[in-house]
Design an enzyme around this catalytic site. Sequence first.
Site, mmCIF file in Angstrom:
data_model
loop_
_atom_site.group_PDB
_atom_site.id
_atom_site.type_symbol
_atom_site.label_atom_id
_atom_site.label_comp_id
_atom_site.label_asym_id
_atom_site.label_seq_id
_atom_site.Cartn_x
_atom_site.Cartn_y
_atom_site.Cartn_z
ATOM 1 N N LYS A 116 0.819 -1.229 0.000
ATOM 2 C CA LYS A 116 0.000 0.000 0.000
ATOM 3 C C LYS A 116 0.845 1.268 0.000
ATOM 4 C CE LYS A 116 -3.868 -2.409 0.579
ATOM 5 N NZ LYS A 116 -3.207 -3.682 0.316
ATOM 6 N N HIS A 235 -16.047 -4.197 6.210
ATOM 7 C CA HIS A 235 -15.253 -4.205 4.981
ATOM 8 C C HIS A 235 -15.749 -5.210 3.941
ATOM 9 C CE1 HIS A 235 -12.644 -1.410 6.977
ATOM 10 N NE2 HIS A 235 -12.621 -2.217 8.027
ATOM 11 N N ARG A 293 -7.582 -7.204 -10.313
ATOM 12 C CA ARG A 293 -8.388 -8.377 -10.677
ATOM 13 C C ARG A 293 -9.759 -7.907 -11.185
ATOM 14 N NH1 ARG A 293 -8.999 -7.706 -5.059
ATOM 15 N NH2 ARG A 293 -11.150 -7.218 -4.548
HETATM 16 C C1 MV4 Z 1 -9.410 5.394 5.131
HETATM 17 C C2 MV4 Z 1 -10.610 5.910 5.673
HETATM 18 C C3 MV4 Z 1 -10.638 7.240 6.039
HETATM 19 N N1 MV4 Z 1 -9.525 8.012 5.909
HETATM 20 N N2 MV4 Z 1 -8.353 6.209 5.006
HETATM 21 C C4 MV4 Z 1 -10.832 0.842 4.750
HETATM 22 C C5 MV4 Z 1 -10.173 -0.307 4.035
HETATM 23 C C6 MV4 Z 1 -9.255 0.293 3.039
HETATM 24 N N3 MV4 Z 1 -9.758 0.073 1.712
HETATM 25 C C7 MV4 Z 1 -9.176 1.744 3.385
HETATM 26 N N4 MV4 Z 1 -10.164 2.023 4.392
HETATM 27 C C8 MV4 Z 1 -10.351 3.279 4.850
HETATM 28 N N5 MV4 Z 1 -9.302 4.124 4.745
HETATM 29 C C9 MV4 Z 1 -8.422 7.466 5.393
HETATM 30 N N6 MV4 Z 1 -7.326 8.264 5.268
HETATM 31 C C10 MV4 Z 1 -11.687 5.061 5.805
HETATM 32 C C11 MV4 Z 1 -11.562 3.732 5.412
HETATM 33 C C12 MV4 Z 1 -12.741 2.917 5.641
HETATM 34 C C13 MV4 Z 1 -13.047 2.480 6.950
HETATM 35 C C14 MV4 Z 1 -12.233 2.780 8.030
HETATM 36 C C15 MV4 Z 1 -12.557 2.343 9.310
HETATM 37 C C16 MV4 Z 1 -13.724 1.589 9.521
HETATM 38 C C17 MV4 Z 1 -14.552 1.287 8.459
HETATM 39 C C18 MV4 Z 1 -14.226 1.722 7.156
HETATM 40 C C19 MV4 Z 1 -15.061 1.400 6.087
HETATM 41 C C20 MV4 Z 1 -14.719 1.823 4.821
HETATM 42 C C21 MV4 Z 1 -13.554 2.575 4.611
#
Ligand code: MV4
Length: 498
Positions: A116, A235, A293
């Site tokens: 990442k 997620h 994918r």
């Molecule tokens: C974040 C975010 C908010 N701010 N990054 C979740 C998995 C991955 N794909 C990235 N994710 C997130 N990154 C920043 N800078 C919010 C998420 C996020 C999330 C975070 C905590 C709990 C639930 C979530 C659900 C969707 C996305």
Amino acid sequence: MFKKILIANRGEIAIRVTRACRELGVASVAVFSDADRESLHVFLADEAYNIGPAPSIESYLKWEKILEVAKKSGADAIHPGYGFLSENAKFARACAEAGITFIGPTPENMEAMGDKLSAKALMKKANVPTVPGSDGSVETAEEALNIAKNIGLPVIIKASAGGGGKGMRVVRSETEIESAFRACRSEGQNYFADPTVYIEKFVTDPKHIEIQVFGDKHGNVVHLFERECSVQRRHQKIIEESPSPSVPPEVRIKMGEASVRAAQKINYVGAGTIEYIFDNSTKEFYFMEMNTRLQVEHPITEQVVGVDLVKEQIHVALGNPLSFKQSELKQKGHAIEVRICAEDPVTYKPSPGLIRACRHPQGPFVRCDSYAYPGYEVPIYYDPMISKVITWGDNRQEAIDRMERALSEFILSGIKTNIALHKTILKHPKFLDGSYTTQFLEKNFEVIEPELFKDIDDHVFLIAAAITAFNDRKSKDVRQYSVFPNWKRVGRRMQLRT
Ligand code: MV4
């Protein structure tokens, strides 16, 4: 054209790929574990080979075995579907070494996006918007605290090798920084054998919006617009739609252009998805990660843009240039996908078991990608998703209305499913006005009223009763059970037995 394609997957996606093969006149080879002898993907392919015991580490992830079957059957290409081996660079390399075409991106593409932190740095260089934060990894708790003070709280600490919500900590006060930093590092180490972490400004209450991209082996890259996947829980995506009700036309253009730059930066080949966090109050978008994918939710793009993404994957894997130019791609109408899972609607725990009655929704502008059939026993070993219902409409409301109609016709008895949850979400004001975010489900459906699941539309019962070719192979005597064993008829309605 390829002569024979081996599909290294199971369930609905294996069937989706088999269908593309059939339409193209290519022979298809299924592989199956001991738990999947009676799975629909096995019956629909031209040939099928057992690859080992039920647990996926001993079957669908055993790539040496899968390559051996590919050689034995004379397959000249392998489609990995999603999950399992689809983003495994080692496997893609082993295919190439065996002289078999891997239908997907290059191993270098996968590696560029697998980490990442380095993916983010690369995207920043490609002028793709990223979230403000640490430039590079954070090595100590003091450093973490300094960065947090600099960019302002809340922040999110992420393991560079993380994924699926693992190795992530949101920090809302300075006192939590040190413990969150340590927790993230050890989760990174324990789950992914990599303790590297980095920090970002936390975007509160964002939307998940992703862009489908496609590249070929000649350096051409296009995008196929966005999908919004903000209806998710832990997620796991539950409902996806395209276009997003929150993206204004000028932002859509910017997101598409940024995504093409992202894919071009790594010479991307095949179908890929650039995932963004979208701030609905500012309409700003930030690169999160790239999925190298075909994704579960690809059908909504197919319905709106009118492109068969699996056929295009095969076309590009053969070395052909993309069969469309960016200027030829347009979004038309609106599509929604709901994921139907064998799970308990109250606890959300997987609920596999024997499917008794099964009738999929049909009718105008309804698509159902499913591997369910009456008499099939959903195994406990794999993902609980059994079907996807996709509806298309001239506009968003028509797509929603069609989805409600389609779900009202979906008969799936014997196992617990999330169909009733979908019906409830589709009526929620926050879903109807399109303002929902990634927090929507957890905020609004934390405690699910079992009452919501207590009735079935009368007309659905009538359809169920009309299923005469009922096929329960566990019991030869059809009179032993009713179509809905847990329901009784009271007047014109069905009621759950208590
Ligand atoms: C974040 C975010 C908010 N701010 N990054 C979740 C998995 C991955 N794909 C990235 N994710 C997130 N990154 C920043 N800078 C919010 C998420 C996020 C999330 C975070 C905590 C709990 C639930 C979530 C659900 C969707 C996305």
